[in-house]
Write an enzyme that holds these catalytic residues in place. Structure first.
Site, PDB file in Angstrom:
ATOM      1  N   HIS A  21      -0.500  -7.708  19.702  1.00  9.13           N
ATOM      2  CA  HIS A  21      -1.701  -7.474  20.524  1.00  9.13           C
ATOM      3  C   HIS A  21      -2.620  -8.702  20.483  1.00  9.13           C
ATOM      4  O   HIS A  21      -3.140  -9.137  21.502  1.00  9.13           O
ATOM      5  CB  HIS A  21      -2.515  -6.278  19.994  1.00  9.13           C
ATOM      6  CG  HIS A  21      -1.855  -4.944  20.143  1.00  9.13           C
ATOM      7  ND1 HIS A  21      -1.707  -4.072  19.097  1.00  9.13           N
ATOM      8  CD2 HIS A  21      -1.326  -4.319  21.223  1.00  9.13           C
ATOM      9  CE1 HIS A  21      -1.125  -2.957  19.516  1.00  9.13           C
ATOM     10  NE2 HIS A  21      -0.878  -3.082  20.819  1.00  9.13           N
ATOM     11  N   LYS A  45      -3.385  12.520  21.310  1.00  9.26           N
ATOM     12  CA  LYS A  45      -2.582  11.775  20.325  1.00  9.26           C
ATOM     13  C   LYS A  45      -3.270  11.815  18.972  1.00  9.26           C
ATOM     14  O   LYS A  45      -4.467  11.547  18.882  1.00  9.26           O
ATOM     15  CB  LYS A  45      -2.486  10.300  20.779  1.00  9.26           C
ATOM     16  CG  LYS A  45      -1.122   9.875  21.280  1.00  9.26           C
ATOM     17  CD  LYS A  45      -1.119   8.352  21.424  1.00  9.26           C
ATOM     18  CE  LYS A  45       0.158   7.841  22.047  1.00  9.26           C
ATOM     19  NZ  LYS A  45       0.086   6.377  22.283  1.00  9.26           N
ATOM     20  N   ARG A  94       6.972  -6.466  26.079  1.00  9.06           N
ATOM     21  CA  ARG A  94       7.764  -6.938  24.944  1.00  9.06           C
ATOM     22  C   ARG A  94       9.224  -7.110  25.326  1.00  9.06           C
ATOM     23  O   ARG A  94       9.866  -8.075  24.980  1.00  9.06           O
ATOM     24  CB  ARG A  94       7.676  -5.951  23.775  1.00  9.06           C
ATOM     25  CG  ARG A  94       6.356  -5.988  23.065  1.00  9.06           C
ATOM     26  CD  ARG A  94       6.223  -4.826  22.133  1.00  9.06           C
ATOM     27  NE  ARG A  94       6.303  -3.565  22.860  1.00  9.06           N
ATOM     28  CZ  ARG A  94       6.073  -2.386  22.338  1.00  9.06           C
ATOM     29  NH1 ARG A  94       5.785  -2.275  21.073  1.00  9.06           N
ATOM     30  NH2 ARG A  94       6.138  -1.290  23.072  1.00  9.06           N
ATOM     31  N   SER A 132       2.782  -0.695  16.989  1.00  9.94           N
ATOM     32  CA  SER A 132       1.880  -0.025  16.042  1.00  9.94           C
ATOM     33  C   SER A 132       2.630   1.070  15.292  1.00  9.94           C
ATOM     34  O   SER A 132       2.383   1.313  14.108  1.00  9.94           O
ATOM     35  CB  SER A 132       0.691   0.588  16.788  1.00  9.94           C
ATOM     36  OG  SER A 132      -0.022  -0.407  17.474  1.00  9.94           O
TER      37      SER A 132
END
Ligand code: PNS
Length: 162
Positions: A21, A45, A94, A132
């Site tokens: 990030h 979440k 990514r 993450s």
């Protein structure tokens, strides 16, 4: 003469912010006049860190970037972008596995707000594997995460799993 400022938002969960990030933040901050990082408050979440904690971590690690600021938001990313007067949404890609979801999101966002464009930054190969979620998994088993997240963040994550 009217000088148009290029302002972008970088929305995400950042639970926690990784070196991947931070790489996107640094590069995006060089490309635009102002970058506003938006930390999504997603009640659906379960997060390791509260929104306030995530905002603080991002503020600390971006302290040396004068054109970057950090805000929290809930709701749609395009509404956050509009609220901030931003013309761009920044996202990192990514690998091909990100592409389908990111394209779908960018196209949906463009239908909702044609005046806002998504800019993709290709993640550095070094961080292509990083997320993450994997950081949290490694930390939860007591593994070393110092190669994945900034030093300050590593300390906070480790403390959370103690
Ligand atoms: O860091 P993440 O979890 O990959 O970020 C995803 C995020 C926050 C960018 C995305 O879930 C999002 O924009 N959520 C807000 C709701 C929204 O605008 N959805 C896009 C419409 S399809």
């Amino acid at each position: 003469m009217v000088i148009m400022q290029k302002r972008a938002v970088y929305p995400g969960s950042f639970d926690p912010v990784t070196l991947g990030h931070l790489d996107i933040i640094t590069r995006a901050a060089e490309a635009v006049d102002e970058l506003i990082i938006g930390v999504l408050e997603n009640r659906a979440k379960i997060a390791l860190f509260s929104v306030e904690e995530r905002v603080k971590m991002l503020q600390i690690i971006t302290d040396s970037l004068p054109n970057v600021r950090v805000e929290s938001f809930h709701g749609l990313s395009v509404d956050f972008a509009k609220m901030q007067g931003a013309g761009f949404i920044v996202r990192g890609l990514r690998a091909i596995t990100d592409f389908d979801y990111e394209l779908q999101m960018a196209q949906t966002n463009r239908i909702m707000a044609p005046e806002i464009d998504t800019i993709f930054f290709a993640t550095n190969l070094e961080y292509a594997y990083l997320s993450s979620t994997t950081v949290k998994e490694v930390a939860s088993y007591g593994g070393d995460i110092t190669k994945f997240v900034p030093e300050y963040v590593a300390r906070e994550v480790v403390a959370r799993y103690k």
